[in-house]
Design an enzyme around this catalytic site. Sequence first.
Site, PDB file in Angstrom:
ATOM      1  CG  HIS A 149      -1.709   1.186   1.496  1.00 53.72           C
ATOM      2  ND1 HIS A 149      -3.076   1.221   1.435  1.00 53.72           N
ATOM      3  CD2 HIS A 149      -1.333   2.454   1.852  1.00 53.72           C
ATOM      4  CE1 HIS A 149      -3.512   2.432   1.735  1.00 53.72           C
ATOM      5  NE2 HIS A 149      -2.468   3.199   1.996  1.00 53.72           N
ATOM      6  CD  GLU A 150       1.535   3.706   3.781  1.00 51.36           C
ATOM      7  OE1 GLU A 150       1.757   4.718   3.093  1.00 51.36           O
ATOM      8  OE2 GLU A 150       0.590   3.649   4.595  1.00 51.36           O
TER       9      GLU A 150
ATOM     10  CD  GLU B 259      -4.940   6.546   2.497  1.00 51.43           C
ATOM     11  OE1 GLU B 259      -4.518   5.366   2.516  1.00 51.43           O
ATOM     12  OE2 GLU B 259      -4.189   7.525   2.640  1.00 51.43           O
TER      13      GLU B 259
END
EC number: 3.4.14.4
Length: 786
Positions: free
Chosen positions: A526-527, A585
């Site tokens: 994700h990051e 997100e």
Amino acid sequence: MRAAVGVDCVKPNICKFDGHSFHIVRCIVSRLARVVLGVQTMSDALAYLEQREPYRGAMAAAAGPVNRIRHRFFTSSAIKMNATDLTHYLADSPPAVVRLEIEKHFEALNDKQKRYAHFISQACFAGTRIVLRQLSPEAESIYDLILALHRSCNGDWSSLASKAGVEEAELNHFLDYAAMFLGNMGNYKSFGDSKFIPRCSEKTVAALASTSPEAAKFYEATGGAIYSSDKQSLMHLGFPDAGHLSNYYPDSPNITKAEIEAISTWMEAKGLLPENTRLRKNGDAFEILIASSVSTVPSKGGDIGKDTSFTVEDGPLKGKTIKLVYGDYSKEMAAIADNTKKAADNADNDTQKNMYTNYTDSFANGSLEAFKDAQRDWIKDKGPMVESNIGFVETYRDPAGVRGEWEGFASMVNLERTRAFAELVASAPKLIPLLPWGKEFEKDKFLSPDFTSLEVMTFNGSGIPAGINIPNYDDIRQTEGFKNVSLGNVLSAKAPNEKIPFIRKEDDECFRKYRDAAFEVQVGLHELTGHGCGKLLQETAPGVFNFDKDNLPVSPVTGKPITTWYKPGQTWGSVFGSIAASYEECRAELVAMHLSCEFAALKIFGFGDGNVDMDGEAGDVLYACYLGMARSGLASLEMWDPKSQKWGQAHSQARFSILKCFLDAGDDFCKLDYTKDDLSDLTIRLDRSKILTAGRDAVAKYLQKLHVYKSTADVETGTKFYVDMTTVDPDFWGTKIRKVVLDNRQPRKVFVQATTALDEASGSVSIKHYEASPLGMIQSWADRNL
């Protein structure tokens, strides 16, 4: 303050309205409502009070304060909650208090590094009152009330309860509330943005406060807002003109969303960044409050020069005055700047020294250009022993999505776990091309970032994330890079006797065994690859483009050349506005879901040999990853408010849409199982054998659209699509499913953090830990003496 005050016993001179008039009226009304009159609401009490002959004159003199009370708490449009609804706003009992373990990592530092970490920690905590003031008008007074009570009894709460005549159960409810308040740094949940109120009675808090003049002062200053729930919309953060609360717009009950957006457009045109600002409407003028220790424009000028008053020349605010007001949180910003200067003096290298020198300039003078320079230095500070970042960073809690909440962290690097992330960074250039778009929509070159696993010593803000990818400035991210961090001791922290609802019995053992590993994989992808991938197609200057304008890229969604892109001065956030945070997100989560299907990526984290094996350990981790996302999407409904039809948390909104994506994938990939009419036996059934087919295909289609709309600044299509995906059907999802979710809600973890102390004579730094309990939480904040 314990004694009940009768109507005919209150002396008229109490209603002499000086500077404390608002709070005096508010407290009188609160007492009358619950103690004397026996009415159910404070508005009923106020109506009764205004009919009393001795008080008509005094109330007339107080028309201003009373009307302000009415506007905020008692307007005729207020939606009164029933008892069932109100239970969903009660503080957790008990809260899930866990300790951030850091001692062995801190002790591995040398003395200079310990001082560096200490001063950064001090700077982070010096911003505590900023977080409180950004949240709600009453938050700072509640904070002061809790700590004043602690001081008055020297931490002996049992003796305080005895003195106040409060029962043990009631005291424990108050302590639970205090721990939850301090863990969220305010009286609204950091994850969900909804208010929570104590389970103890209001009489209990009044009795505790009455034992100390200092506490009584702070209790009075809360104005009854600890318990106020007359207007349900004010139980949620959001735009003021929608009836919600936001202290990013202080003293501005009449400011509109349109005005806020018009100010943002003006600021963008002027080149004035918004993250360290608040906005106040003062009559027909608007004041942009800039966080700085200086209270006038800096001698060298601010980020847009020395002018501080402007007349809007065009647009919906034409003719209005906009003023720049320096010195918001001036006392706190001065303390922060003092500590960042000391951190610079104890830096390990010139990069760190330059970084904290730029931070000091930013916090003293209100310059976000200096802050951006600090972020550039941060990117260059590769592999530090002490990792940190500090400032007005994330914009989730501003309803407009542009103003940043104060946060800061000081942490130590976990070298062993960092090695795995280093391998992930090295593999990223091979993983990113596997995403469902062509090279035209990807950065020309992946800028390999630093990716470290951290053990957090200090993280001050409203909440602690599991991972971070910053800076958020697109002009830096696109051309200079970014950094990723995974917060290891946050990920590994466990609450005792933690329940995991909605998982089938046959999946429970596997999910419990691999959920932490799956979440670490998810956070890493994700990051790094989620937030780290993608190109914004842009006209970077008039007539200058970062793509081939003569041969326009073809959208993989429409099969046609693109028709939109970012104009000069525009950013992702300024174009997509309040929806940008949740949208991004969701995009990053989908990237993680897509790439977790690559067994080569799972191997990096120590699972499998890189070959596809759904029946092996790597397959277990992948299954836990998808099952965990589906469960999170279901649990996210807690963060959706049925009255306002509003999502209170960006990640929750995103995860709900991904659950819908799974359910719509077809081929019976994902289903909700239940046999009872009330859905009380609800579980998630996800077909492990179809993750690599139906599951991944559905993810790819959803991800492709989000990515292309973002890359091309197609805000109209992108917003409509994302709103459709995150819309909650009020009957099935919003009523039936949400009730089961709320019935199975688990307390969210709140973290007790260590405190450091410097011995001035020797220059050595010591560290103090606290027990994982409400008492330990309160003691830790008392020791910080903020």
